[in-house]
Design a protein around this motif. Structure first.
Motif, PDB file in Angstrom:
ATOM      1  N   ASP A 111      36.562  79.486   4.711  1.00 49.75           N
ATOM      2  CA  ASP A 111      37.243  78.565   5.620  1.00 49.75           C
ATOM      3  C   ASP A 111      36.934  77.102   5.320  1.00 49.75           C
ATOM      4  O   ASP A 111      37.231  76.220   6.130  1.00 49.75           O
ATOM      5  N   THR A 156      29.000  81.822   3.344  1.00 52.96           N
ATOM      6  CA  THR A 156      28.778  80.672   2.447  1.00 52.96           C
ATOM      7  C   THR A 156      29.674  79.499   2.831  1.00 52.96           C
ATOM      8  O   THR A 156      29.482  78.383   2.348  1.00 52.96           O
ATOM      9  N   GLY A 157      30.665  79.741   3.677  1.00 52.36           N
ATOM     10  CA  GLY A 157      31.582  78.678   4.080  1.00 52.36           C
ATOM     11  C   GLY A 157      32.812  78.598   3.188  1.00 52.36           C
ATOM     12  O   GLY A 157      33.763  77.872   3.471  1.00 52.36           O
ATOM     13  N   PHE A 161      26.488  75.611  14.700  1.00 49.83           N
ATOM     14  CA  PHE A 161      26.735  76.926  14.113  1.00 49.83           C
ATOM     15  C   PHE A 161      26.761  77.930  15.249  1.00 49.83           C
ATOM     16  O   PHE A 161      25.938  77.850  16.161  1.00 49.83           O
ATOM     17  N   HIS A 192      33.995  75.432   5.026  1.00 48.74           N
ATOM     18  CA  HIS A 192      32.926  74.727   5.760  1.00 48.74           C
ATOM     19  C   HIS A 192      31.883  74.200   4.783  1.00 48.74           C
ATOM     20  O   HIS A 192      31.445  74.908   3.890  1.00 48.74           O
ATOM     21  N   GLU A 193      31.481  72.966   4.987  1.00 51.21           N
ATOM     22  CA  GLU A 193      30.488  72.318   4.134  1.00 51.21           C
ATOM     23  C   GLU A 193      29.094  72.891   4.347  1.00 51.21           C
ATOM     24  O   GLU A 193      28.355  73.142   3.417  1.00 51.21           O
ATOM     25  N   ASP A 194      28.762  73.053   5.621  1.00 55.75           N
ATOM     26  CA  ASP A 194      27.406  73.484   5.951  1.00 55.75           C
ATOM     27  C   ASP A 194      27.408  75.007   6.116  1.00 55.75           C
ATOM     28  O   ASP A 194      28.389  75.590   6.580  1.00 55.75           O
ATOM     29  N   SER A 195      26.308  75.627   5.765  1.00 55.85           N
ATOM     30  CA  SER A 195      26.224  77.082   5.874  1.00 55.85           C
ATOM     31  C   SER A 195      24.783  77.475   6.185  1.00 55.85           C
ATOM     32  O   SER A 195      23.854  76.717   5.892  1.00 55.85           O
ATOM     33  N   THR A 202      34.891  77.534  13.039  1.00 55.44           N
ATOM     34  CA  THR A 202      33.482  77.340  13.383  1.00 55.44           C
ATOM     35  C   THR A 202      32.614  77.865  12.251  1.00 55.44           C
ATOM     36  O   THR A 202      32.815  79.006  11.822  1.00 55.44           O
ATOM     37  N   PRO A 203      31.649  77.065  11.760  1.00 58.04           N
ATOM     38  CA  PRO A 203      30.746  77.673  10.779  1.00 58.04           C
ATOM     39  C   PRO A 203      29.901  78.765  11.435  1.00 58.04           C
ATOM     40  O   PRO A 203      29.261  78.529  12.463  1.00 58.04           O
TER      41      PRO A 203
END
Ligand code: BDP
Length: 701
Positions: free
Chosen positions: A453, A449-450, A375, A455-458, A401-402
């Motif tokens: 874009d 929160t993702g 991150f 993103h799975e992880d936040s 990028t997260p």
């Protein structure tokens, strides 16, 4: 002793004990479980929760059981039995695996999308009996469901016909502790560190468990234990068992441990001659260190890194990029499921003359180069946790990028533990800001929160405001910021007012006048603070090092960009930092239509005016007043608001407990004095630059 005296003594001791356990010293935070006042409601709760069926026996299940038992006992004034079989009025808690009754309900399909932390909280009919069910796929979800239920009771909500389903919108909800190994806390205003390194890993510390419990009650699921200005010692073999002991204490409450890592550790600890991330021995050193950590802490979360910032070592010391540095650590952590939180708080003055442009310029070219378990952690604003800043343009500018959002729960620049300032409105303003990265409605909230874009992880991080003061946060109202951080991290769509009301009810009781007064004090407090310190988009006005009072003329000989005068830019012509296209052109770091909007004097939102513009003293504001008159009006409004907050509090004498009332009153007294002094200091400084013009409100000084 006569029988009678003995009886009286026992009663007396009992009352003393009860009084003591009910002491309102703030220790119990929002988990006070105060008796339900209204007999009808108490009866309804009594009927609805006449017994507990919670068959699970894992540590997290036991924590959930204890919470329910304590909560119901507090609310109803009597213990509620734990049973094996459900009856009319049972509260059934568990997973389909731990609890056969829940398996029988056949809710698997509803549970699956809620994941390990989500839960259902429902009223149900089971074999003709009315029951309430808290179900999850995992014990932790059950614990969160239990905290939800006790919150409903604590805020005196109806509990018939419950049909709730919850899951967190942000995966990692982390408190960053800037705690040093000597027990001091950088920017801490509530005593010493909660982690007693000298005593660890020895006997268990109840306070540590209570910390984890409080975190879990608002959904916080991670803690970085040590300061971002990291002492490499924490990574050494003598310290890691201490870290592991804390991790063990937190685990039943679902709080994972993370550490701040000093990038120079392999060198600083004397193991190697370099910390160059591309040097194979360095990568090996980190791999082994990470393996050692995971042997002790199998669910270790990962590293937070402040690199090449404010004197901290980093990959640039070896001509490498932030991505190269972060990825080297990420590769060591990846096999164990750990992550790197790489901070974007960098402001190398060779990058740009305007400090606030530097992080964007350094990081956006690296988008796409970070490993998946990295991150980039960005403070909400481009400067440094000011009372008001526009959102950092990095949000929306690094889609590959997260991005983790970093907030400061501790009130470094917002009155520390003396001023009552409720921060949820500040965080709400940030989350609601539209980045326009993918057209309108590309809010910061969606970036974090993702969702925007994919993103799975936040991750959202809050710099903690806890310490070993009895009331945890120094100021009784600072507890609200810990509470609000957790609630917003769990559900970033919640309104600041909803959170304030929940907190007020749980912390101060349900007296309607007290609740509405406290909520109104809280909701105005951040704007009041902005008014009496830095209205109209001023920033960076604070005194050197301490950052408590404004000192807009301060010049720091160590660095120009640590000087208030550098940000404030007062001169004979006017006030504010020109970041338009004629100035530093920071406006163009945002997505259209924001650059044009911020660039135009008449289109720039007034709350950001002096952030983006150098405005003439006699320019007209939206109110029709000149800048100077507007400033005078805003500073004075802030002082009045601080006064009103105090009067509102005074109207609550006798409506809340006296112990905390007195404590808050004394702090408000100081706040009102400070507000008036700060207005004079700021306006007095600005006034010195106004040579030729006479303005109507000048006389207020
Ligand atoms: C600033 C603080 C400083 C921190 C720094 C950081 O004044 O103590 O070390 O931020 O975030 O706000 O690294």
């Amino acid at each position: 002793m006569s029988q009678r005296w003995l009886a009286l003594t026992i009663i007396g001791l009992g009352l003393w004990g009860a009084g003591k356990s009910r002491a309102e010293d703030g220790y119990r935070l929002w988990l006070r479980y105060a008796p339900v006042e209204d007999p009808a409601l108490r009866e309804a709760y009594d009927k609805a929760f006449s017994s507990i069926v919670l068959p699970g026996d894992a540590p997290t299940d036991r924590a959930a059981l204890k919470e329910l038992q304590d909560g119901l006992k507090g609310y109803l004034g009597k213990p509620v039995p734990r049973l094996e079989e459900a009856q009319e009025g049972s509260l059934i808690v568990g997973t389909p695996q731990s609890c056969p009754l829940i398996a029988r309900l056949g809710w698997e399909k509803d549970l699956e999308p809620l994941g390990e932390e989500g839960y259902l909280l429902r009223s149900a009919l089971l074999d003709g009996r009315h029951v309430t069910v808290i179900a999850s796929e995992n014990s932790l979800g059950c614990l969160y469901g239990v905290f939800h239920l006790v919150r409903l009771l604590g805020t005196r909500q109806p509990v018939a016909g419950l049909s709730l389903s919850e899951k967190p919108k942000i995966k990692r909800r982390i408190l960053d502790h800037w705690d040093n190994l000597d027990g001091s806390i950088e920017r801490g205003y509530a005593g010493k560190s909660l982690w007693k390194w000298d005593e660890l890993p020895g006997k268990g510390d109840e306070r540590v468990t209570d910390y984890a419990r409080a975190c879990a009650s608002v959904g916080i699921n991670g803690a970085v234990l040590n300061n971002v200005n990291a002492d490499p010692l924490i990574l050494t073999t003598p310290y890691l068992p201490k870290v592991a002991a804390l991790a063990d204490a937190f685990r039943p409450y679902g709080v994972r441990v993370y550490l701040s890592a000093n990038f120079g550790a392999p060198k600083a600890l004397g193991a190697l001659a370099t910390a160059d991330p591309l040097n194979p021995s360095v990568a090996k050193w980190w791999r082994e260190k990470v393996n050692e950590i995971y042997r002790l802490i199998p669910d270790f979360g990962g590293f937070l890194v402040k690199a090449n910032s404010e004197g901290q070592p980093g990959p640039q010391d070896y001509g490498r990029t932030h991505a190269e540095g972060a990825n080297m650590l990420a590769k060591a952590l990846a096999p164990h499921g750990g992550v790197v939180m790489w901070r974007a708080f960098v402001y190398n003055d060779s990058v740009d003359k305007d400090r606030i442009k530097r992080a964007y310029k350094e990081f956006t070219p690296l988008d796409g180069q970070f490993d998946p378990n990295v991150f980039v952690q960005v403070k909400n604003g481009p400067l440094d946790f000011q009372p008001r800043e526009p959102f950092s343009p990095l949000f929306g500018a690094m889609p590959k990028t997260p991005l983790a959002a970093e907030w400061e729960v501790t009130q470094e620049y917002l009155g520390q533990s003396t001023h009552l300032v409720y921060l949820a409105p500040l965080w709400r303003e940030f989350l609601d800001s539209d980045t326009y990265a993918k057209g309108s409605d590309s809010t910061v909230e969606k970036v974090v929160t993702g969702e925007l874009d994919g993103h799975e992880d936040s991750l959202v991080a809050g710099v903690a405001n806890t310490g070993d003061d009895r009331n945890w946060c120094g100021h009784p109202f600072a507890q609200a910021n810990w509470y609000a951080f957790g609630r917003l991290a769990w559900d970033p769509a919640l309104s600041a007012e909803t959170i304030a009301e929940e907190w007020a009810r749980l912390t101060w009781g349900n007296n309607p006048q007290a609740v509405s007064t406290i909520v109104s004090m809280m909701m105005v407090s951040r704007e009041a603070f902005v008014d009496y310190t830095c209205p109209l988009g001023l920033a960076g006005v604070f005194e050197k090092d301490l950052h408590y009072a404004p000192d807009p003329g301060m010049v720091d000989p160590r660095r120009e960009d640590w000087s208030a005068a550098y940000y404030v830019r007062a001169d004979e012509k006017g006030l504010g930092f020109d970041r338009t296209r004629q100035g530093s052109d920071a406006v163009d770091q945002y997505h259209a239509p924001l650059p044009d909007q911020f660039n135009g004097l008449s289109t720039c939102p007034e709350k950001y005016l002096l952030w983006f513009h150098h405005v003439a003293w006699d320019d007209k504001m939206e109110s029709g007043k000149t800048l100077w008159d507007e400033l005078c009006g805003r500073y004075s409004r802030g002082v009045t608001e601080a006064d009103q907050i105090k009067s509102q509090w005074e109207s609550l004498k006798g409506k809340v407990d006296d112990e905390r009332w007195q404590e808050v009153e004394a702090k408000l007294d100081q706040q009102v004095k400070d507000a008036a002094a700060w207005r004079e200091k700021c306006l007095g400084y600005f006034q010195k630059f106004i040579k030729k013009l006479v303005f109507s409100e000048k006389t207020i000084l």
